[in-house]
Design a protein around this motif. Structure first.
Motif, PDB file in Angstrom:
ATOM      1  N   ASP A 144       6.769   3.766   6.807  1.00  0.00           N
ATOM      2  CA  ASP A 144       5.450   4.370   6.621  1.00  0.00           C
ATOM      3  C   ASP A 144       4.662   3.805   5.448  1.00  0.00           C
ATOM      4  O   ASP A 144       3.477   4.110   5.304  1.00  0.00           O
ATOM      5  N   THR A 145       5.289   3.010   4.585  1.00  0.00           N
ATOM      6  CA  THR A 145       4.597   2.545   3.383  1.00  0.00           C
ATOM      7  C   THR A 145       4.833   1.061   3.137  1.00  0.00           C
ATOM      8  O   THR A 145       5.866   0.501   3.509  1.00  0.00           O
ATOM      9  N   LYS A 156       0.906   1.256  -3.708  1.00  0.00           N
ATOM     10  CA  LYS A 156       1.732   1.748  -2.612  1.00  0.00           C
ATOM     11  C   LYS A 156       0.786   2.358  -1.591  1.00  0.00           C
ATOM     12  O   LYS A 156      -0.005   3.249  -1.921  1.00  0.00           O
ATOM     13  N   ASN A 158      -0.092   3.810   2.458  1.00  0.00           N
ATOM     14  CA  ASN A 158       0.373   4.407   3.704  1.00  0.00           C
ATOM     15  C   ASN A 158      -0.006   3.488   4.867  1.00  0.00           C
ATOM     16  O   ASN A 158      -1.180   3.160   5.055  1.00  0.00           O
ATOM     17  N   ARG A 160       0.044   4.057   8.052  1.00  0.00           N
ATOM     18  CA  ARG A 160      -0.597   4.711   9.194  1.00  0.00           C
ATOM     19  C   ARG A 160      -2.100   4.914   9.009  1.00  0.00           C
ATOM     20  O   ARG A 160      -2.861   4.851   9.973  1.00  0.00           O
ATOM     21  N   ASN A 161      -2.529   5.158   7.749  1.00  0.00           N
ATOM     22  CA  ASN A 161      -3.957   5.416   7.537  1.00  0.00           C
ATOM     23  C   ASN A 161      -4.595   4.523   6.473  1.00  0.00           C
ATOM     24  O   ASN A 161      -5.803   4.601   6.248  1.00  0.00           O
ATOM     25  N   LYS A 163      -4.358   4.621   3.252  1.00  0.00           N
ATOM     26  CA  LYS A 163      -4.711   5.263   1.987  1.00  0.00           C
ATOM     27  C   LYS A 163      -3.732   4.868   0.876  1.00  0.00           C
ATOM     28  O   LYS A 163      -2.535   4.704   1.111  1.00  0.00           O
ATOM     29  N   THR A 164      -4.274   4.713  -0.335  1.00  0.00           N
ATOM     30  CA  THR A 164      -3.455   4.378  -1.497  1.00  0.00           C
ATOM     31  C   THR A 164      -2.711   5.624  -1.976  1.00  0.00           C
ATOM     32  O   THR A 164      -3.330   6.652  -2.271  1.00  0.00           O
ATOM     33  N   ILE A 165      -1.393   5.524  -2.058  1.00  0.00           N
ATOM     34  CA  ILE A 165      -0.566   6.631  -2.536  1.00  0.00           C
ATOM     35  C   ILE A 165      -0.542   6.627  -4.060  1.00  0.00           C
ATOM     36  O   ILE A 165      -0.675   7.663  -4.700  1.00  0.00           O
TER      37      ILE A 165
END
Length: 223
Positions: A144-145, A156, A158, A160-161, A163-165
């Motif tokens: 997932d990442t 880091k 994601n 799937r979308n 977005k920055t974690i």
């Protein structure tokens, strides 16, 4: 000639892609990648396709016969080297049809994006805030990442979308090459099996260095 995909060796030089029988070295197919000028190619074989990143383009070829399946010009990423990897679908997740497609992760010119492996459509794009316009390096962290290094910063993201974690600046140095290399225990184990990778075969870094030296030489010439 028919050949098992396990015996195919895909390679690139002078802007062209070749598939050879790694048993005897015979050529199975060749692709000229029409419309894409000579450059350093990143290659990734996954399932029935080989993915090629070169000069701001991403192209998927059929692994068996070398025919082009799709291409994406990666708008906004310029005409630079491309970092590339393909994720393995998580069997615990699925789409409405019950099958989850792999995601192709590409990075270039300070940006990273995810594309569908079957059609090459862009799912998301991340501008890597404050990372500059260098060539990002990427390694898969989990299903997932993905971890991305760019402009002396780490991200880091994601898968799937997009977005920055989290993001972290790892260096405050004003000088020196800003290309980021990374390694985890898992990524190093994977590299030990495939004996190749952007971080231990620095072809992209060499290309960047060559461009910088030429630019510096041209600057001195007009002084």
């Amino acid at each position: 000639m028919t050949i098992s995909v396990e015996n195919l060796l895909v390679c690139s030089t002078a802007g062209k892609i070749y598939a050879l029988n790694k048993t005897d070295g015979s050529q199975i197919w060749k692709s000229d990648l029409s419309g894409i000028h000579d450059g350093v190619a990143s290659l990734f074989v996954s399932s029935d396709k080989v993915y090629i990143g070169m000069n701001g383009f991403l192209v998927a070829l059929n692994l068996v016969d070398g025919m082009e399946v799709w291409r994406n010009s990666l708008a906004g990423m310029g005409y630079n080297e491309v970092s590339l990897l393909v994720t393995t679908p998580n069997p615990e997740e699925g789409t409405s049809s019950g099958v989850q497609n792999a995601v192709v992760i590409v990075a270039s010119y300070g940006k990273v994006c995810g594309l569908t492996s079957d059609s090459g459509d862009i799912l998301w794009k991340n501008g890597l805030k404050d990372g500059g316009y260098d060539l990002p390096s990427i390694i898969l962290d989990s299903s997932d990442t993905v971890l991305v290094g760019c402009g002396k910063k780490l991200y880091k993201i994601n898968i799937r979308n997009g977005k920055t974690i989290w993001q972290k600046k790892i260096s405050k140095c004003l000088f020196g090459c800003s290309y980021v290399t990374m390694a985890t225990n898992q990524s190093s184990l994977q590299n030990s099996f495939m004996h190749a990778g952007f971080c231990n075969n620095p072809i992209a870094q060499h290309s960047i260095k060559d461009k910088e030296e030429k630019k510096y030489g041209a600057f001195l010439a007009i002084m």
